[in-house]
Scaffold this active site. Structure first.
Site, PDB file in Angstrom:
ATOM      1  CB  CYS A   7     -10.592   2.511   4.353  1.00 15.46           C
ATOM      2  SG  CYS A   7     -12.413   1.915   3.555  1.00 15.46           S
TER       3      CYS A   7
ATOM      4  CB  CYS B 217     -13.985  -5.090   3.787  1.00 16.80           C
ATOM      5  SG  CYS B 217     -14.964  -3.568   2.895  1.00 16.80           S
TER       6      CYS B 217
ATOM      7  CB  CYS C 102      -9.690  -4.337   3.489  1.00 13.50           C
ATOM      8  SG  CYS C 102      -8.854  -3.488   2.029  1.00 13.50           S
TER       9      CYS C 102
ATOM     10  CB  CYS D 176      -5.986  -0.166 -11.874  1.00  9.62           C
ATOM     11  SG  CYS D 176      -6.719  -1.360 -13.035  1.00  9.62           S
TER      12      CYS D 176
ATOM     13  CB  CYS E 136      -9.401   0.496 -14.206  1.00  7.66           C
ATOM     14  SG  CYS E 136     -10.672  -0.240 -13.255  1.00  7.66           S
TER      15      CYS E 136
ATOM     16  CB  CYS F  22     -13.900  -4.145 -13.443  1.00  7.70           C
ATOM     17  SG  CYS F  22     -12.763  -4.878 -12.847  1.00  7.70           S
TER      18      CYS F  22
ATOM     19  NE  ARG G  79      -8.615  -7.390 -13.556  1.00 12.97           N
ATOM     20  CZ  ARG G  79      -8.956  -6.514 -14.424  1.00 12.97           C
ATOM     21  NH1 ARG G  79      -8.133  -7.074 -15.651  1.00 12.97           N
ATOM     22  NH2 ARG G  79      -9.953  -5.715 -15.020  1.00 12.97           N
TER      23      ARG G  79
HETATM   24  N1  SAM Z   1     -12.149   0.557  -1.768  1.00 11.59           N
HETATM   25  C1  SAM Z   1     -12.842   0.312  -2.603  1.00 11.59           C
HETATM   26  C2  SAM Z   1     -13.662  -0.318  -2.627  1.00 11.59           C
HETATM   27  O1  SAM Z   1     -13.898  -1.376  -1.642  1.00 11.59           O
HETATM   28  O2  SAM Z   1     -14.061  -0.591  -3.750  1.00 11.59           O
HETATM   29  C3  SAM Z   1     -11.316   0.073  -3.544  1.00 11.59           C
HETATM   30  C4  SAM Z   1     -10.887  -0.985  -3.170  1.00 11.59           C
HETATM   31  S1  SAM Z   1     -10.574  -2.241  -2.787  1.00 11.59           S
HETATM   32  C5  SAM Z   1      -9.117  -2.714  -1.731  1.00 11.59           C
HETATM   33  C6  SAM Z   1     -10.453  -3.005  -4.014  1.00 11.59           C
HETATM   34  C7  SAM Z   1     -11.332  -5.112  -3.769  1.00 11.59           C
HETATM   35  O3  SAM Z   1      -9.417  -4.866  -3.067  1.00 11.59           O
HETATM   36  C8  SAM Z   1     -11.765  -5.648  -2.819  1.00 11.59           C
HETATM   37  O4  SAM Z   1     -13.186  -5.767  -3.204  1.00 11.59           O
HETATM   38  C9  SAM Z   1     -11.621  -6.502  -2.564  1.00 11.59           C
HETATM   39  O5  SAM Z   1     -12.003  -7.220  -3.251  1.00 11.59           O
HETATM   40  C10 SAM Z   1     -10.157  -6.578  -2.885  1.00 11.59           C
HETATM   41  N2  SAM Z   1      -8.927  -7.021  -1.358  1.00 11.59           N
HETATM   42  C11 SAM Z   1      -9.081  -5.891  -0.594  1.00 11.59           C
HETATM   43  N3  SAM Z   1      -7.612  -6.505  -0.132  1.00 11.59           N
HETATM   44  C12 SAM Z   1      -7.991  -8.103  -0.437  1.00 11.59           C
HETATM   45  C13 SAM Z   1      -6.986  -8.906  -0.136  1.00 11.59           C
HETATM   46  N4  SAM Z   1      -6.650  -9.281   1.450  1.00 11.59           N
HETATM   47  N5  SAM Z   1      -6.962  -9.890   0.052  1.00 11.59           N
HETATM   48  C14 SAM Z   1      -7.922 -10.354  -1.977  1.00 11.59           C
HETATM   49  N6  SAM Z   1      -8.753  -9.577  -2.136  1.00 11.59           N
HETATM   50  C15 SAM Z   1      -8.699  -7.868  -1.193  1.00 11.59           C
HETATM   51 FE1  SF4 Z   2     -12.346   0.379   2.715  1.00 11.64          FE
HETATM   52 FE2  SF4 Z   2     -11.153  -1.526   2.030  1.00 11.64          FE
HETATM   53 FE3  SF4 Z   2     -13.378  -1.604   2.617  1.00 11.64          FE
HETATM   54 FE4  SF4 Z   2     -12.457  -0.699   0.058  1.00 11.64          FE
HETATM   55  S1  SF4 Z   2     -11.932  -3.093   0.683  1.00 11.64           S
HETATM   56  S2  SF4 Z   2     -14.401  -0.380   1.350  1.00 11.64           S
HETATM   57  S3  SF4 Z   2     -10.876   0.471   1.043  1.00 11.64           S
HETATM   58  S4  SF4 Z   2     -11.502  -1.765   4.124  1.00 11.64           S
END
Ligand code: SAM
Ligand code: SF4
Ligand code: DTB
Length: 331
Positions: free
Chosen positions: A49, A53, A56, A93, A125, A185, A257
């Site tokens: 990606c 973040c 992530c 989802c 979702c 959501c 949730r």
């Molecule tokens: N890429 C899309 C986005 O960012 O909207 C969708 C998938 S993203 C993985 C969805 C959510 O998962 C993130 O916004 C974050 O809140 C949560 N998430 C991702 N990695 C995480 C982690 N290591 N621990 C807790 N929550 C996490």
């Molecule tokens: Fe990409 Fe992870 Fe950020 Fe979603 S949360 S935009 S998958 S880096």
């Protein structure tokens, strides 16, 4: 009723007995007290990606050793959806590690998938990153009921966590989702080094969206190896419970949730989260790329607590009844 940040702060800092009592008062009125919504997650496009973040494991900016996967085809995803439904999920989802939803062939394939999953009778979702209005409208038309896009943290702390997409871009995205007629959501993550005040600001921001989200995922950070947050300690249990209760009180009709992080929580802590007003979980041994508790453990805990799978129609009628009662009492 909308809440000021001061009011939200006051709620959060109540003695825990009063906080849980108030959360339960709201919960018993606006929610089915014995129902827990069971959703299953599926990563339909994994890793690489472009967003940065910090939490992530799927960001290309970090070296987490995660195996990448291109967008899965409809048949493959459908098999998982059938299995999720057979395993007791009522909502499926689908998550993709995209910055923006692509146009063309991939989007067409996605629409086909959404419509096939919806035809199974599951709530659908999607969480795919940023969309344009046409894409939001097409997703809704194909049968996508809900779109997940999290604020993740407070506006003030946001830059410490993500620099490639702005907080306002997220709010903009949520407005498109609403305007397409999908449910919103949106929630965030607790335990990334933010202060309690940041968490309260995030709840305040969510609660003051007009209308507030239909569901609010509260994730406890899973500190993934290779991410900049890999050394973060797991969030304090009582701070986590307080946030759940505060979200319940500030957003009575929302599904709250209990999302990522349950593998680090014992049964007693999860039970406290239900008492504080959480009424939805992800079911199945995988979230998107990380572990989640075993389905059998979850069902055994729900049974011990006298809780059951929430019927989506029941939830809707309880929300409608509570809303009607509210508007009568406001007259
Ligand atoms: N890429 C899309 C986005 O960012 O909207 C969708 C998938 S993203 C993985 C969805 C959510 O998962 C993130 O916004 C974050 O809140 C949560 N998430 C991702 N990695 C995480 C982690 N290591 N621990 C807790 N929550 C996490
Ligand atoms: Fe990409 Fe992870 Fe950020 Fe979603 S949360 S935009 S998958 S880096
Ligand atoms: C949300 O707030 N939490 C879910 C869902 N929305 C998409 C995702 C949690 C992901 C945890 C890290 C992973 O498994 O990759």
């Amino acid at each position: 009723m909308t809440y000021t940040l001061d009011a939200i702060r006051e709620i959060y800092h109540l003695p825990i007995t009063t906080l849980i009592f108030k959360a339960q008062q709201v919960h018993q009125k606006f929610q089915d007290p014995s129902g827990v919504q069971l959703c299953t997650l599926k990563s339909i496009k994994t890793g690489a990606c472009p967003e940065d973040c910090k939490y992530c494991p799927q960001s290309a900016h970090h070296n987490t050793g995660l195996e990448q996967e291109a967008l899965l085809d409809t048949e493959t995803i459908l098999k998982d959806a059938v299995q999720a439904q057979a395993g007791g999920a009522t909502r499926f989802c689908m998550g993709a590690a995209w910055r923006r939803v692509p146009h063309g062939e991939q989007f067409d394939s996605l629409l086909k998938t959404v419509s096939a999953v919806s035809d199974l009778g599951l709530e659908v979702c999607c969480t795919l990153g940023s969309l344009d209005q046409d894409q939001a409208d097409s997703l809704k038309k194909a049968g996508c009921d809900v779109y997940n896009h999290n604020l993740d943290t407070s506006r003030e702390y946001y830059d410490q966590i993500i620099t490639t997409r702005s907080f306002d871009e997220r709010l903009d995205n949520l407005a498109k989702v609403r305007s397409a007629g999908m449910e919103v959501c949106s929630g965030g993550i607790i335990g990334m080094g933010e202060s309690v005040e940041d968490r309260l600001k995030m709840i305040h921001e969510l609660a003051n969206l007009d209308p507030y989200p239909d569901s609010v995922p509260i994730n406890a950070l899973i500190a993934c190896k290779g991410t900049p947050l890999e050394d973060r300690k797991f969030v304090d249990s009582f701070e986590f419970i307080r946030i759940i209760a505060t979200a319940r009180i500030a957003m009575p009709k929302a599904m709250v949730r209990l999302s990522a992080g349950r593998t680090e929580m014992n049964d007693e802590l999860q039970a406290l989260c239900y008492l504080a007003g959480a009424n939805s979980i992800f079911l199945g041994d995988k979230l998107l790329t990380t572990e989640n508790p075993d389905r059998d453990n979850d069902f055994s805990l729900l049974e011990k607590l006298g809780l059951k799978s929430l019927d989506p129609d029941d939830a809707r009628s309880i929300h409608a009844r509570a809303e009607a009662e509210e508007s009568v009492s406001a007259m």
